[in-house]
Design an enzyme around this catalytic site. Structure first.
Site, PDB file in Angstrom:
ATOM      1  N   ASP A  87       1.504   5.070   1.861  1.00 39.03           N
ATOM      2  CA  ASP A  87       1.083   5.909   2.888  1.00 39.03           C
ATOM      3  C   ASP A  87       1.585   7.292   2.785  1.00 39.03           C
ATOM      4  O   ASP A  87       2.638   7.565   2.043  1.00 39.03           O
ATOM      5  CB  ASP A  87       1.608   5.538   4.227  1.00 39.03           C
ATOM      6  N   ASP A 124       0.929  -1.295  -0.237  1.00 36.32           N
ATOM      7  CA  ASP A 124      -0.079   0.075  -0.064  1.00 36.32           C
ATOM      8  C   ASP A 124       0.867   1.352   0.092  1.00 36.32           C
ATOM      9  O   ASP A 124       1.995   1.056   0.038  1.00 36.32           O
ATOM     10  CB  ASP A 124      -0.941   0.087   1.386  1.00 36.32           C
ATOM     11  N   ASP A 133      -3.368   5.347   2.281  1.00 37.10           N
ATOM     12  CA  ASP A 133      -3.642   5.974   3.479  1.00 37.10           C
ATOM     13  C   ASP A 133      -3.219   7.223   3.341  1.00 37.10           C
ATOM     14  O   ASP A 133      -1.912   7.440   3.117  1.00 37.10           O
ATOM     15  CB  ASP A 133      -2.983   5.077   4.573  1.00 37.10           C
TER      16      ASP A 133
END
Length: 474
Positions: free
Chosen positions: A301, A299, A394
């Site tokens: 961030d 992912d 995120d």
């Protein structure tokens, strides 16, 4: 050993029926140490006015963990005893080629005090450790989970591959279980314990956590319901999945695949452009593994702050609404800030921060490919081609005065953050989290201007040189 960890281990041992004394007394027969050498323990005993230390068994912490695992005191074999290691250091007769380029006894137990590059020379060991750690985490056995995580972190910092047991002599965090796994891999090329874990049905079921929105508790619940595969979960109409879990299943194939550096850069451009549309002076920084120089991740961030006087409490909501209108947003969950100034820094080693966050899934369109490369016959329907990929993103909003601490916390790995907090607490008598650094001796909060966390290099995971060892923060 720090006070918090010592207290935790003592209480755990007592709960399992072992008698543990808080102070040295005539009833003590065994003394357990963690990351302390035989001479260091002897010096401590001298400081306690003990004339004859031979009445004590001086043992490594691995003996205590072995006892708790067995549910009874185990024999204090040679492998558990602290002793002088005459061959720990090279002698005058040792060939120069066999002398290591570092002294094992100087390797810190704290990952924030070790320089670790992205080149892992001991992947066959650390992969096995991480399987063991994950299994213990799933089973909520924190002690053994941390034992393998710390050992993995130490081996990753070594500038050479371990080929014999002597190579780990004197290193911290090499407990009994860890040494057994290392020895077996050296001898057989693989770990039977790690292999058994991978074949364990319960461990396999815990891999439900690979689905976005599914945690350990949910995995355990599904396992007890008799579910063993993701297909069985999706086929069970009695399950009530959360919005996050439904998104996790819907975009599962994309989300479990690796995110490349090129994809991270493309998403970074989208995030920065959107944020700066609403807050032109905003500072948007990619964190996590990509900031440490990794080429792939799972992912992406981002830390967002505004160095200027202007702030926008609705920034995340505006960004999300913009992505919705552009058709880029597949899922989002905004968590509002729970920050309370009087509650920082946190005393917890694994403390979560209280910033406003957005957990999102974005649609990233793939680069267009020349249509001439395709067979444009009736057998090929261009409408069926998926030209985008779902990617986890995120976003974290932090006040500028807390930015340096947040950047440090969100850049480092989980183990690095845990050790950094332990180091601050046990070695420097300070409290550190993603919001602030508090000096418990001087009773005041250190301001961001005292911190150089922002100087962490973009391409190297070597924080120690930048602030810890040189004392720029702690």
């Amino acid at each position: 050993m720090g006070i918090t960890r010592r207290t935790f281990l003592m209480e755990l041992a007592r709960s399992k029926g072992f008698r543990v004394e808080s102070e040295l007394s005539d009833s003590v027969t065994h003394i357990v140490a963690e990351n302390n050498s035989y001479p260091e323990v002897l010096d401590w005993l001298k400081g306690q006015a003990v004339g004859d230390s031979s009445r004590f068994e001086l043992l490594d912490i691995s003996w205590l963990t072995a006892c708790m695992e067995a549910g009874r005191p185990v024999d204090s074999e040679m492998k558990y005893r602290l002793m002088e290691q005459a061959d720990r250091f090279p002698t005058l007769n040792t060939p120069e080629s066999e002398v290591p380029s570092f002294t094992a006894s100087k390797v810190s137990q704290y990952s924030c005090q070790r320089k670790t590059t992205l080149n892992n020379c001991n992947k066959k060991f650390t992969d096995a450790f991480e399987i063991m750690a994950e299994n213990y985490e799933f089973r909520e056995n924190e002690i053994f989970c941390l034992e393998f995580l710390r050992a993995s972190s130490v081996l990753k910092s070594l500038p050479f591959p371990v080929t014999r047991m002597k190579d780990i002599q004197g290193l911290p965090c090499m407990g009994d279980q860890v040494r057994d796994v290392i020895e077996e891999i050296i001898e057989d090329g693989e770990s039977s314990r790690a292999k058994d874990v991978l074949n364990d049905e319960r461990y396999k079921s815990f891999k439900f956590t690979s689905v976005f929105g599914v945690g350990v508790k949910t995995s355990e619940k599904w396992f007890r319901m008799g579910l063993r595969t993701l297909e069985e979960v999706k086929a069970d109409k009695t399950l009530k999945l959360s919005k996050m879990q439904r998104a996790g299943f819907l975009y599962y194939e994309d989300l479990v695949s690796s995110v490349s550096k090129a994809e991270a850069d493309a998403v970074s451009l989208i995030v920065k452009n959107t944020v700066c549309t609403f807050l032109p002076d905003a500072l948007v920084t990619i964190t996590g593994g990509f900031r440490r120089g990794k080429k792939i991740g799972h992912d992406i961030d981002f830390l967002i702050t505004n160095p200027g006087p202007r702030e926008d409490d609705e920034l995340l909501h505006k960004v999300v609404d913009s992505w919705k209108k552009q058709g880029l947003l597949l899922y989002c969950d905004i968590i509002e800030s729970t920050f309370v100034k009087e509650q920082i820094p946190s005393r917890e080693v694994d403390a979560m921060d209280h910033f406003q966050k957005c957990f999102a899934i974005l649609k990233l369109y793939k680069p267009r490919i020349d249509n001439s490369n395709y067979n444009m016959s009736k057998k090929f329907d261009m409408a069926e081609v998926k030209d985008w990929k779902a990617i986890r993103v995120d976003l974290v909003i932090t006040p500028f005065e807390q930015y340096a601490y947040a950047l440090l916390g969100w850049t480092g790995s989980r183990q690095f953050g845990r050790d950094l907090r332990r180091y601050a607490t046990h070695e420097r008598k300070m409290m550190l989290d993603n919001h602030a650094l508090y000096d418990k001796r001087k009773l005041f909060m250190l301001h961001q201007c005292s911190v150089v966390a922002g100087t962490v290099p973009e391409s190297k995971y070597s924080y120690a040189e930048n602030f810890m060892l040189e004392g720029k923060i702690l």
